[in-house]
Design a protein around this motif. Structure first.
Motif, PDB file in Angstrom:
ATOM      1  N   ASP A  58       0.811  -1.231   0.000  1.00 57.05           N
ATOM      2  CA  ASP A  58       0.000   0.000   0.000  1.00 57.05           C
ATOM      3  C   ASP A  58       0.836   1.269   0.000  1.00 57.05           C
ATOM      4  OD1 ASP A  58      -2.410  -1.514   0.073  1.00 57.05           O
ATOM      5  OD2 ASP A  58      -2.132  -1.793   2.228  1.00 57.05           O
ATOM      6  N   ILE A  59       1.800   1.327  -0.908  1.00 57.62           N
ATOM      7  CA  ILE A  59       2.567   2.555  -1.109  1.00 57.62           C
ATOM      8  C   ILE A  59       2.668   2.824  -2.604  1.00 57.62           C
ATOM      9  CG2 ILE A  59       3.913   2.229   1.009  1.00 57.62           C
ATOM     10  CD1 ILE A  59       6.302   1.431  -0.741  1.00 57.62           C
ATOM     11  N   ALA A  60       3.086   4.038  -2.945  1.00 61.62           N
ATOM     12  CA  ALA A  60       3.326   4.409  -4.338  1.00 61.62           C
ATOM     13  C   ALA A  60       4.396   5.497  -4.363  1.00 61.62           C
ATOM     14  CB  ALA A  60       2.043   4.908  -4.996  1.00 61.62           C
ATOM     15  N   LEU A  61       5.064   5.608  -5.499  1.00 65.49           N
ATOM     16  CA  LEU A  61       6.024   6.691  -5.716  1.00 65.49           C
ATOM     17  C   LEU A  61       5.491   7.600  -6.804  1.00 65.49           C
ATOM     18  CD1 LEU A  61       9.536   4.939  -5.785  1.00 65.49           C
ATOM     19  CD2 LEU A  61       8.350   5.964  -3.841  1.00 65.49           C
ATOM     20  N   LEU A  62       5.644   8.902  -6.592  1.00 62.02           N
ATOM     21  CA  LEU A  62       5.306   9.895  -7.603  1.00 62.02           C
ATOM     22  C   LEU A  62       6.562  10.724  -7.845  1.00 62.02           C
ATOM     23  CD1 LEU A  62       2.761  10.595  -9.203  1.00 62.02           C
ATOM     24  CD2 LEU A  62       2.280  12.389  -7.528  1.00 62.02           C
ATOM     25  N   LEU A  63       7.111  10.577  -9.031  1.00 62.51           N
ATOM     26  CA  LEU A  63       8.386  11.218  -9.383  1.00 62.51           C
ATOM     27  C   LEU A  63       8.123  12.348 -10.372  1.00 62.51           C
ATOM     28  CD1 LEU A  63      11.499  11.354  -9.506  1.00 62.51           C
ATOM     29  CD2 LEU A  63      11.427   9.474 -11.158  1.00 62.51           C
ATOM     30  N   CYS A  65       9.520  14.554 -12.983  1.00 64.20           N
ATOM     31  CA  CYS A  65      10.700  14.556 -13.848  1.00 64.20           C
ATOM     32  C   CYS A  65      11.221  15.970 -14.115  1.00 64.20           C
ATOM     33  CB  CYS A  65      10.377  13.874 -15.176  1.00 64.20           C
ATOM     34  SG  CYS A  65       9.939  12.147 -15.015  1.00 64.20           S
ATOM     35  N   ASP A  66      10.376  16.968 -13.954  1.00 63.80           N
ATOM     36  CA  ASP A  66      10.803  18.344 -14.210  1.00 63.80           C
ATOM     37  C   ASP A  66      11.573  18.941 -13.030  1.00 63.80           C
ATOM     38  OD1 ASP A  66       9.449  18.748 -16.869  1.00 63.80           O
ATOM     39  OD2 ASP A  66       7.716  18.213 -15.645  1.00 63.80           O
ATOM     40  N   SER A  67      11.121  18.642 -11.820  1.00 61.20           N
ATOM     41  CA  SER A  67      11.791  19.194 -10.639  1.00 61.20           C
ATOM     42  C   SER A  67      12.749  18.210  -9.985  1.00 61.20           C
ATOM     43  CB  SER A  67      10.742  19.617  -9.603  1.00 61.20           C
ATOM     44  OG  SER A  67      10.101  18.470  -9.050  1.00 61.20           O
ATOM     45  N   GLY A  68      12.572  16.918 -10.289  1.00 61.04           N
ATOM     46  CA  GLY A  68      13.392  15.888  -9.654  1.00 61.04           C
ATOM     47  C   GLY A  68      12.864  15.450  -8.299  1.00 61.04           C
ATOM     48  N   GLN A  69      11.739  15.981  -7.887  1.00 63.75           N
ATOM     49  CA  GLN A  69      11.199  15.648  -6.566  1.00 63.75           C
ATOM     50  C   GLN A  69      10.471  14.308  -6.610  1.00 63.75           C
ATOM     51  OE1 GLN A  69       8.931  18.672  -4.278  1.00 63.75           O
ATOM     52  NE2 GLN A  69       7.265  17.153  -4.206  1.00 63.75           N
ATOM     53  N   THR A  70      10.723  13.466  -5.606  1.00 64.70           N
ATOM     54  CA  THR A  70      10.004  12.219  -5.437  1.00 64.70           C
ATOM     55  C   THR A  70       9.151  12.314  -4.188  1.00 64.70           C
ATOM     56  OG1 THR A  70      11.777  10.933  -6.460  1.00 64.70           O
ATOM     57  CG2 THR A  70      10.185   9.718  -5.151  1.00 64.70           C
ATOM     58  N   THR A  71       7.920  11.854  -4.300  1.00 62.99           N
ATOM     59  CA  THR A  71       7.013  11.817  -3.153  1.00 62.99           C
ATOM     60  C   THR A  71       6.613  10.378  -2.884  1.00 62.99           C
ATOM     61  OG1 THR A  71       6.143  14.005  -3.711  1.00 62.99           O
ATOM     62  CG2 THR A  71       4.814  12.633  -2.225  1.00 62.99           C
ATOM     63  N   LEU A  72       6.745   9.965  -1.631  1.00 63.49           N
ATOM     64  CA  LEU A  72       6.239   8.662  -1.208  1.00 63.49           C
ATOM     65  C   LEU A  72       4.802   8.827  -0.748  1.00 63.49           C
ATOM     66  CD1 LEU A  72       6.584   5.658  -0.371  1.00 63.49           C
ATOM     67  CD2 LEU A  72       7.283   6.512   1.876  1.00 63.49           C
ATOM     68  N   LEU A  73       3.910   8.061  -1.331  1.00 65.92           N
ATOM     69  CA  LEU A  73       2.508   8.053  -0.913  1.00 65.92           C
ATOM     70  C   LEU A  73       2.283   6.803  -0.075  1.00 65.92           C
ATOM     71  CD1 LEU A  73       0.979  10.473  -2.193  1.00 65.92           C
ATOM     72  CD2 LEU A  73       2.653   9.558  -3.814  1.00 65.92           C
ATOM     73  N   ALA A  74       1.870   6.967   1.159  1.00 62.53           N
ATOM     74  CA  ALA A  74       1.631   5.837   2.058  1.00 62.53           C
ATOM     75  C   ALA A  74       0.698   6.274   3.161  1.00 62.53           C
ATOM     76  CB  ALA A  74       2.952   5.343   2.660  1.00 62.53           C
ATOM     77  N   ALA A  75       0.054   5.315   3.773  1.00 55.76           N
ATOM     78  CA  ALA A  75      -0.821   5.603   4.904  1.00 55.76           C
ATOM     79  C   ALA A  75      -0.036   5.420   6.198  1.00 55.76           C
ATOM     80  CB  ALA A  75      -2.027   4.675   4.887  1.00 55.76           C
ATOM     81  N   ASP A  76      -0.202   6.346   7.125  1.00 58.59           N
ATOM     82  CA  ASP A  76       0.378   6.137   8.445  1.00 58.59           C
ATOM     83  C   ASP A  76      -0.415   5.040   9.160  1.00 58.59           C
ATOM     84  OD1 ASP A  76       2.681   7.643   8.985  1.00 58.59           O
ATOM     85  OD2 ASP A  76       1.507   9.489   9.080  1.00 58.59           O
ATOM     86  N   PRO A  77       0.264   4.203   9.938  1.00 63.86           N
ATOM     87  CA  PRO A  77      -0.465   3.132  10.637  1.00 63.86           C
ATOM     88  C   PRO A  77      -1.482   3.694  11.609  1.00 63.86           C
ATOM     89  CG  PRO A  77       1.788   3.332  11.452  1.00 63.86           C
ATOM     90  CD  PRO A  77       1.704   4.193  10.241  1.00 63.86           C
ATOM     91  N   HIS A  78      -2.631   3.046  11.682  1.00 64.81           N
ATOM     92  CA  HIS A  78      -3.664   3.439  12.635  1.00 64.81           C
ATOM     93  C   HIS A  78      -3.311   2.855  14.007  1.00 64.81           C
ATOM     94  CE1 HIS A  78      -7.594   3.677  14.611  1.00 64.81           C
ATOM     95  NE2 HIS A  78      -7.902   4.607  13.712  1.00 64.81           N
ATOM     96  N   PRO A  79      -3.560   3.582  15.069  1.00 62.55           N
ATOM     97  CA  PRO A  79      -3.236   3.043  16.406  1.00 62.55           C
ATOM     98  C   PRO A  79      -3.823   1.664  16.670  1.00 62.55           C
ATOM     99  CG  PRO A  79      -3.784   5.362  16.566  1.00 62.55           C
ATOM    100  CD  PRO A  79      -4.067   4.960  15.151  1.00 62.55           C
ATOM    101  N   ASP A  80      -5.022   1.387  16.135  1.00 66.64           N
ATOM    102  CA  ASP A  80      -5.649   0.082  16.362  1.00 66.64           C
ATOM    103  C   ASP A  80      -4.875  -1.056  15.693  1.00 66.64           C
ATOM    104  OD1 ASP A  80      -7.589   1.348  17.801  1.00 66.64           O
ATOM    105  OD2 ASP A  80      -9.119   1.235  16.240  1.00 66.64           O
ATOM    106  N   ASP A  81      -4.118  -0.728  14.636  1.00 63.18           N
ATOM    107  CA  ASP A  81      -3.405  -1.772  13.899  1.00 63.18           C
ATOM    108  C   ASP A  81      -2.293  -2.411  14.725  1.00 63.18           C
ATOM    109  OD1 ASP A  81      -5.013  -1.227  11.738  1.00 63.18           O
ATOM    110  OD2 ASP A  81      -3.545   0.071  10.746  1.00 63.18           O
ATOM    111  N   ILE A  82      -1.781  -1.669  15.699  1.00 62.42           N
ATOM    112  CA  ILE A  82      -0.652  -2.170  16.476  1.00 62.42           C
ATOM    113  C   ILE A  82      -1.002  -3.471  17.187  1.00 62.42           C
ATOM    114  CG2 ILE A  82       0.882  -1.629  18.424  1.00 62.42           C
ATOM    115  CD1 ILE A  82       0.705   1.305  17.604  1.00 62.42           C
ATOM    116  N   VAL A  83      -2.276  -3.646  17.540  1.00 64.32           N
ATOM    117  CA  VAL A  83      -2.722  -4.870  18.197  1.00 64.32           C
ATOM    118  C   VAL A  83      -2.423  -6.086  17.328  1.00 64.32           C
ATOM    119  CG1 VAL A  83      -4.747  -6.112  19.070  1.00 64.32           C
ATOM    120  CG2 VAL A  83      -4.511  -3.652  19.476  1.00 64.32           C
TER     121      VAL A  83
END
Length: 452
Positions: A58-63, A65-83
């Protein structure tokens, strides 16, 4: 290991080659076996893995090409998931591991893409590897990814060789355990257990079968009998996801019969000569055709075929015993990048696929380059269904002795012989990767008897 700087350099080079717009590289999600929380073992999309090293769902990369910037797209874990999962890395921590400065919630991906498209910017996408869907795929991105992933760095070669050390141990185990009266599944289970005990996984489902004429036979339901030849096509994956792919052929009786030994040596000769041909600029189609000619020449010498070997290969008559290709690319995928399209990976510009038997299944035809890692895997397969079909159609009766084929299949329950190694193309030739695994008749029989 592969350091963060390498992933940053890969992304920068990808942006340079694509030239403009945004590159979207989606990762894989979990894949349920039968309900949401019971999933198959997770395996990341190989292209996203190549450009980030992040093996999480459940992640993706958005690159950009004009600016060279890469963005990681991901969800932060929900507190309930830690269980259920225990603590997992945050989005910011994942981005830092990959050397990515920018990150955003995965839920914002669609809005970012739509915004770019509204501004008239191109959003480059690859074909979907799991489905083969190529609608809307970017040719510029496809060619750039194939060009980058095809040439392996020293770190990548080291990963493949790391996998090959475990694969060597798997094959030695199989050589010692595959005996008359043993169930195929018992040997497969021992090999898979060895890999699992080292915290690794198989690079692909094991092919271990006394019915080796069935090229991708994933059934392990036979009990080995006297005279059987067992094709063991299996390989481990490295910790970073790089594949190995090795095949050896095992005499269940511990020793080859004289005819089996002769046939085995024909295959080994074809493999050795094919490897010797590999050097930069040589078309792999030429390597394949040479291996086929060596195989036919050997079959003529043993009385299974007749006439001229080169003519038999040109007409596709060799497909009676060798219907497939001599090899394929190897890397983060066992058939590296074939999910992006075999034509792009193995053929490229100016190379067209033949429609002839013995040529049409060739996965790799293009000229090889330094840094390519390839399998070289000629074989001989005595397939009763194929032989009966060809004989009924009267195909190549001037070149094939169908009676000799039938006598051999009646004696040895059909079967096949394949010898496969992983080979790096160097600046001046080629090098077989990994530790040596018993290859000659004498070495195989010694390993069956317990020798290293």
């Amino acid at each position: 290991m592969i350091d963060t700087l390498t992933y940053q350099q890969r992304r920068a080079e990808l942006a340079r080659r694509v030239g403009h717009g945004l590159v979207l590289l989606p990762g894989h999600a979990e894949s349920p076996c039968n309900y949401r929380d019971n999933c198959y073992p997770f395996r990341q999309d190989s292209t996203l893995l190549y450009f980030s090293g992040l093996a999480v769902p459940d992640i993706a990369l958005l690159l950009d090409c004009d600016s060279g910037q890469t963005t990681l797209l991901a969800a932060d874990p929900h507190p309930d998931d830690i269980v259920w999962t225990g603590p997992v890395p945050s989005r910011a921590e994942q981005a830092a591991r990959a050397g990515i400065e920018h990150h955003a919630p995965l839920s914002s991906l669609q809005a970012l893409v739509e915004q770019a498209q509204a501004q008239g910017r191109t959003v480059h996408r690859l074909p979907v590897a799991r489905t083969g869907e190529a609608t809307g795929a970017s040719a510029a991105l496809l060619h750039a990814v194939v060009a980058l992933r095809a040439v392996k760095t020293a770190d990548e070669v080291a990963q493949i060789e790391q996998a090959l050390h475990t694969t060597r141990d798997m094959h030695l185990l199989a050589l010692r355990q595959a005996r008359v009266g043993v169930a195929e599944q018992a040997v497969v289970g021992a090999m898979e257990g060895l890999v699992a005990a080292r915290g690794l996984r198989m690079a692909y489902p094991v092919i271990f079968s006394s019915r080796g004429e069935i090229l991708h036979n994933h059934h392990h339901d036979q009990t080995l009998q006297a005279g059987d030849l067992v094709v063991n096509d299996s390989g481990a994956e490295s910790p970073l996801g790089y594949a190995s792919d090795i095949t050896r052929t095992i005499p269940a009786s511990g020793r080859f019969t004289p005819l089996q030994a002769d046939l085995y040596r024909v295959v080994l000769k074809a493999q050795q000569e094919a490897i010797a041909l590999l050097k930069p600029g040589v078309p792999y189609r030429q390597v394949h055709e040479h291996a086929c000619t060596v195989l036919v020449d050997g079959m003529i010498g043993l009385g299974f075929m007749r006439g001229n070997a080169a003519e038999a290969v040109e007409r596709g008559a060799h497909a009676i015993v060798f219907p497939c290709g001599t090899g394929h690319m190897l890397g983060l995928d066992v058939h590296d990048m074939e999910g992006l399209g075999e034509q792009h990976v193995g053929y490229g510009e100016g190379n067209t696929r033949s429609t002839l038997p013995g040529h049409k299944y060739l996965r790799m035809a293009r000229a090889v380059q330094p840094g390519f890692v390839l399998t070289v895997e000629p074989g001989l397969y005595f397939n009763p269904w194929l032989a009966a079909q060809w004989q009924a159609q009267g195909l190549h009766t001037d070149l094939i002795d169908y009676g000799a084929m039938q006598r051999h299949m009646a004696q040895f329950r059909s079967g096949g012989i394949r010898i496969e190694d992983d080979v790096l193309v160097t600046e001046h030739g080629a090098r077989v990767l990994g530790p040596h695994i018993a290859r000659t008749v004498e070495e195989v029989e010694a390993a069956c008897a317990g020798a290293e």
